[in-house]
Design an enzyme around this catalytic site. Structure first.
Site, PDB file in Angstrom:
ATOM      1  N   ALA A  99       0.554  -1.031  -0.230  1.00  0.00           N
ATOM      2  CA  ALA A  99      -0.533   0.424   0.021  1.00  0.00           C
ATOM      3  C   ALA A  99       0.618   1.242   0.259  1.00  0.00           C
ATOM      4  CB  ALA A  99      -1.213  -0.124   0.817  1.00  0.00           C
ATOM      5  N   LYS A 100       0.539   3.000  -0.104  1.00  0.00           N
ATOM      6  CA  LYS A 100       0.847   3.233  -0.143  1.00  0.00           C
ATOM      7  C   LYS A 100      -0.019   5.091  -0.343  1.00  0.00           C
ATOM      8  CE  LYS A 100       5.572   4.437   0.224  1.00  0.00           C
ATOM      9  NZ  LYS A 100       6.642   3.962  -0.048  1.00  0.00           N
ATOM     10  N   GLY A 101       0.039   5.585   0.651  1.00  0.00           N
ATOM     11  CA  GLY A 101      -0.219   6.860   0.339  1.00  0.00           C
ATOM     12  C   GLY A 101       0.180   8.378   1.039  1.00  0.00           C
TER      13      GLY A 101
END
Length: 411
Positions: A99-101
Site C-alpha cells: 500500500a502507499k498514500g
C-alpha cells in the site's frame, strides 16, 4: 500513460507464464481512495488538500506502506509505489501486501499544529480501512515518528489502544529500537554484500549519496563505519564534494543541531559546493540515489560514471536508464531489496506490538540483517542461474510468491 513500474513488472510476469486474467488481477489495485482534507490555516482562510491511499494487494497479509506528504503526489504516483511495496514485501518474504498514500502538501510550509490536524483528519477519513490486520501505515518522505504518533492517537479514539496500527512510532509509544535507521542500515548492508559479490573493495570505496534525509544520512553513517569514503552528499538545496572523504559524523551532528532540513551550505565545513546533477555525474565507485523517483533518466544516464548504483529511493532509475546502464555493464542493486530495511523492521515492530513485548536494538538489527541477507542470496542465485539482472530476479521472485498466494487462497 504507462506506469513507471510496468517495464520492470511485465517481463517478470512473462517469465512466469502468467495468464492475462491473473496478470490483470496482480496489477490492479484492490482499492484506491481519494478524498478532500479541508484545513483552517493559522493565518486565516481555508485550504483544501487531497489525501490518497492505494491498497494494492493483500494476498500475503495486511496492506503495508508509507505515508508521503509532498506537494507533487497524485493517484498514479501512489499506485506505482503501492505496487512496489507488494513485490518488495514478497521478495523479502514478509507477511504483508503493498500500500502507499499520503497528502499533497508541502510540510515545510505548514505549522506543527496544522500538520497534526491534517494527519488526524487523514486517519478519520480512512477509519475502518486501517488496522493492524488490515492496513498499517509507516513513515515516508515528509513524515516521521511524530506523524505516526498522531496516527496512533487518532485511531485509538474509536478503536482503543492498538500500537500495531502504525509502525515507525517513537520509542516512547511502542516503537521499535532500530526502526529510524533501518532503511539506511539495509542500504549499507546490501551495498557491502554487492561489493563482495562484484569485487569492489568497500574499504576506501568512493561513494556519492544523492539525498541526505533519514535514509541517506543513516546509510552514509553506517557505510562510513564500514570504512568507505563518502565523498559527496546532497539534499534538496544542493550538495558538497570532497575527494578525500567528508566528515560524515561531524556533518550529521551539525545537521541535527540545525533547524528543519537546512541547506548543506549552512553547515560549516570545507568542501566544494556541487549541484544534485553534478553529484550524479561524479567519477565514484558507488552512487546511491536516496531521494525521489526518476533521478536517473534517459537524459542524464550517459553522464553517470559510477561503477555501481544502489537504489536507496523507490524507482530512482527509469526503465530507459536501467536498460542503458545494463548495456554499459553498470550493475544496479534494485530498490526492492536495497531499501527494504525499513519495511523489515516495521514488520519486527508490528510483531513486538502484537506480542506487547520489546526487543533490544542488537536483536532487531540481527533479525534485519538475517532477513535481508536471505533475500540477497535468493535474488543473486536466481539472477545467476537464469542469466538475468538482479532487478529482473527480484521482480520474478516477488511476483511468483504473490501469484502462489492468490492461487492458494482462491479467487
Amino acid at each position: 500513460m504507462e506506469s513507471a513500474i510496468s517495464p520492470f513488472l511485465h517481463p517478470a510476469l512473462d517469465r512466469l507464464g502468467i495468464s492475462d486474467e491473473m496478470r490483470h488481477l496482480m496489477i490492479t489495485p484492490y482499492r484506491e481512495i481519494k478524498f478532500g482534507l479541508p484545513l483552517a490555516c493559522h493565518q486565516g482562510g481555508l485550504k483544501l488538500y487531497t489525501g490518497y491511499r492505494v491498497q494494492h494487494n493483500h494476498s500475503r497479509g495486511p496492506f503495508k506502506g508509507g505515508l508521503r506528504f509532498h506537494a507533487d503526489v497524485n493517484l498514479p504516483h501512489f499506485r506505482d509505489l503501492a505496487s512496489v511495496m507488494t513485490w518488495k514485501c514478497a521478495l523479502v518474504d514478509l507477511p504483508f501486501g503493498g500500500a502507499k498514500g499520503g497528502i499533497n502538501c508541502n510540510p515545510h510550509e505548514l505549522t506543527c499544529s496544522e500538520l497534526e490536524v491534517l494527519t488526524k483528519r487523514f486517519v478519520d477519513r480512512l477509519d475502518d480501512m486501517l488496522g493492524p490486520d488490515r492496513d498499517i501505515p509507516a513513515p515516508d518522505m515528509g513524515t516521521s515518528p511524530r506523524e505516526m504518533a498522531w496516527i496512533m492517537e487518532a485511531h485509538s479514539k474509536d478503536h482503543g489502544y492498538e500500537p500495531g496500527i502504525v509502525t515507525g512510532k517513537p520509542l516512547q509509544l511502542a516503537g521499535s529500537a532500530g526502526r529510524l535507521a533501518a532503511t539506511g542500515r539495509g542500504v549499507a548492508l546490501v551495498t557491502r554484500w554487492a561489493c563482495e559479490n562484484l569485487g569492489i573493495d568497500l574499504q576506501d570505496a568512493r561513494i556519492a549519496i544523492q539525498g541526505f534525509g533519514n535514509v541517506g544520512s543513516h546509510a552514509a553513517k553506517i557505510l562510513h563505519e564500514f570504512g568507505a569514503k563518502i565523498v559527496a552528499i546532497s539534499n534538496r538545496h544542493g550538495g558538497f564534494y570532497q575527494g578525500s572523504g567528508l566528515d560524515i559524523p561531524g556533518i550529521i551532528k551539525l545537521r541535527n543541531e540545525a533547524d528543519d532540513d537546512p541547506a548543506l551550505q549552512q553547515i560549516d565545513f570545507s568542501a566544494e559546493e556541487i549541484s544534485n546533477e553534478e553529484l550524479l555525474a561524479l567519477d565514484v565507485d558507488i552512487l546511491i540515489p536516496a531521494a525521489i523517483e526518476a533521478t536517473i533518466h534517459q537524459d542524464n544516464v550517459n553522464q553517470v560514471r559510477a561503477q555501481m548504483i544502489v537504489e536507496a529511493a523507490n524507482l530512482p532509475v527509469t526503465a530507459e536508464a536501467d536498460a542503458a546502464l545494463q548495456e554499459r555493464n553498470i550493475p544496479v542493486i534494485p530498490d526492492l531489496l536495497a531499501n527494504a530495511g525499513g519495511v523489515t523492521v516495521s514488520y519486527l515492530e508490528w510483531v513486538q506490538n502484537r506480542q506487547r513485548y520489546c526487543w533490544k536494538e542488537s536483536e532487531v538489527n540481527n533479525k534485519l540483517e538475517t532477513t535481508l541477507h536471505n533475500a540477497w542470496k535468493q535474488m543473486s542465485e536466481s539472477a545467476q542461474s537464469m542469466g538475468i539482472s538482479r532487478r529482473e530476479a527480484a521482480y520474478t521472485i516477488g511476483t511468483r510468491r504473490v501469484k502462489e498466494a492468490i492461487e492458494l487462497r482462491g479467487f
